[in-house]
Design an enzyme around this catalytic site. Structure first.
Site, mmCIF file in Angstrom:
data_model
loop_
_atom_site.group_PDB
_atom_site.id
_atom_site.type_symbol
_atom_site.label_atom_id
_atom_site.label_comp_id
_atom_site.label_asym_id
_atom_site.label_seq_id
_atom_site.Cartn_x
_atom_site.Cartn_y
_atom_site.Cartn_z
ATOM 1 N N TYR A 67 0.120 9.763 4.705
ATOM 2 C CA TYR A 67 0.072 10.128 3.273
ATOM 3 C C TYR A 67 -0.915 11.281 3.041
ATOM 4 C CZ TYR A 67 -0.389 9.480 -1.817
ATOM 5 O OH TYR A 67 -0.413 9.672 -3.185
ATOM 6 N N SER A 91 -2.466 14.879 -4.786
ATOM 7 C CA SER A 91 -3.319 13.683 -4.851
ATOM 8 C C SER A 91 -4.740 14.122 -4.549
ATOM 9 C CB SER A 91 -2.863 12.673 -3.788
ATOM 10 O OG SER A 91 -3.864 11.708 -3.559
#
Ligand code: NAD
Length: 269
Positions: free
Chosen positions: A167, A154
């Site tokens: 995350y 990401s």
């Protein structure tokens, strides 16, 4: 059907392939001639629908249920894949979750859940794939490398993210996991790279794009002026899995419409 298929005869496993990015990657790999395992953990009907789409496009596909954070389920998934397709050539470590909360109220459970699925899950699947790559070696008719792994990271492997520390930590971890595995495995002709998506329109980030207001806010972070689509990632995954990217080893490809150009600095700072 595509007559010049780049992955003909290769076998691919895509984790979390019954939704969003994983679904698009599984379909794109199938369109290039790969046999595809559609891994899922919930919603079997969605997995069956992805399998059907791949089969309708002329490639083989099966759905296999496994929680990527569970060692024995991962090992059983790989065994089922080998029983069906004989081997693995391409692993796409895609499965991932978010469990957001402010730092002061984040439970240990939510911290561990995200790390277990997003980071440990990638380790467990990579380890099983690498065992097979090392055992089998290069099959020149299929590919000039002994195996490929694509880690779905990401932009948050480099952009800190308040309210999402679990995350962002998992994605930062994926970067070093990917690079260390790539360094260790490159002499064995196994190529390991990452894709770092920006904002892609999938269920994981629905609140960020499902109203006009939220989409407008999101677009201020994307210089290219549009939200990404799962197919944008599928195309890059095909390239990373194919011999066209043979000299790419231990690299992260940012597919983010320029999000990591920090557009806030174009008018400030
Ligand atoms: N959508 C984005 O903007 C974006 C941006 C950057 C990175 N990503 C990453 O892309 C990947 C896919 O996300 P998405 O956007 O398609 O979201 P999604 O929610 O549509 O898909 C996530 C998939 O992972 C699966 N999954 C969850 N827990 C699992 C487990 N324990 N075992 C096996 N599968 C499991 C889900 O069932 C689903 O199929 C994730 O790793 C996510 O972090 C997404």
């Amino acid at each position: 059907m595509n007559t010049n298929q780049k992955l003909k005869g290769q076998s691919a496993l895509v984790t979390g392939a019954n939704s969003g990015i994983g679904e698009a990657v599984a379909i794109a790999l199938g369109n290039e001639g790969a046999n595809v395992v559609v891994n899922y953990v919930t919603n079997p009907e969605n997995a069956d629908a992805v399998v059907k789409k791949i089969q309708d496009n002329g490639s083989k596909a099966i759905a296999i249920k496994a929680d990527v954070s569970n060692e024995s389920e991962v090992q059983s998934m790989f065994q089922q894949m080998f029983d069906k397709f004989g081997t693995i050539d391409i692993l796409v470590n895609n499965a991932g979750i978010q469990k957001d909360s402010p730092l002061e109220s984040m439970s240990l459970h939510d911290w561990q859940l995200v790390i277990n699925v997003n980071l440990t899950g990638q380790f467990l699947c990579a380890r099983e794939a690498v065992k097979e790559f090392l055992k089998r070696g290069i099959v020149a008719e299929r590919s000039c490398s002994a195996g490929k792994i694509i880690c779905m990271s990401s932009v948050h492997q480099v952009i800190p993210w308040a309210g999402h520390v679990n995350y962002a930590s998992s994605k930062g971890g994926i970067d070093m996991l990917m690079q260390s595995m790539a360094q260790e495995m490159a002499p064995k002709k196994i190529r390991i790279n990452s894709i770092a998506p920006g904002a892609i329109k999938t269920p994981i980030n629905k609140p960020a794009w499902d109203t006009e207001e939220s989409l407008k806010r999101l677009l201020t972070l994307i210089p290219y002026g549009r939200i990404g689509l799962p197919e944008d990632i599928g195309k890059v995954a095909v390239w990373l899995a194919s011999d066209d990217s043979d000299y790419l080893v231990g690299t992260t490809v940012f597919v983010d419409g320029g999000m990591t150009l920090y557009p806030g600095f174009s008018t400030n700072g």
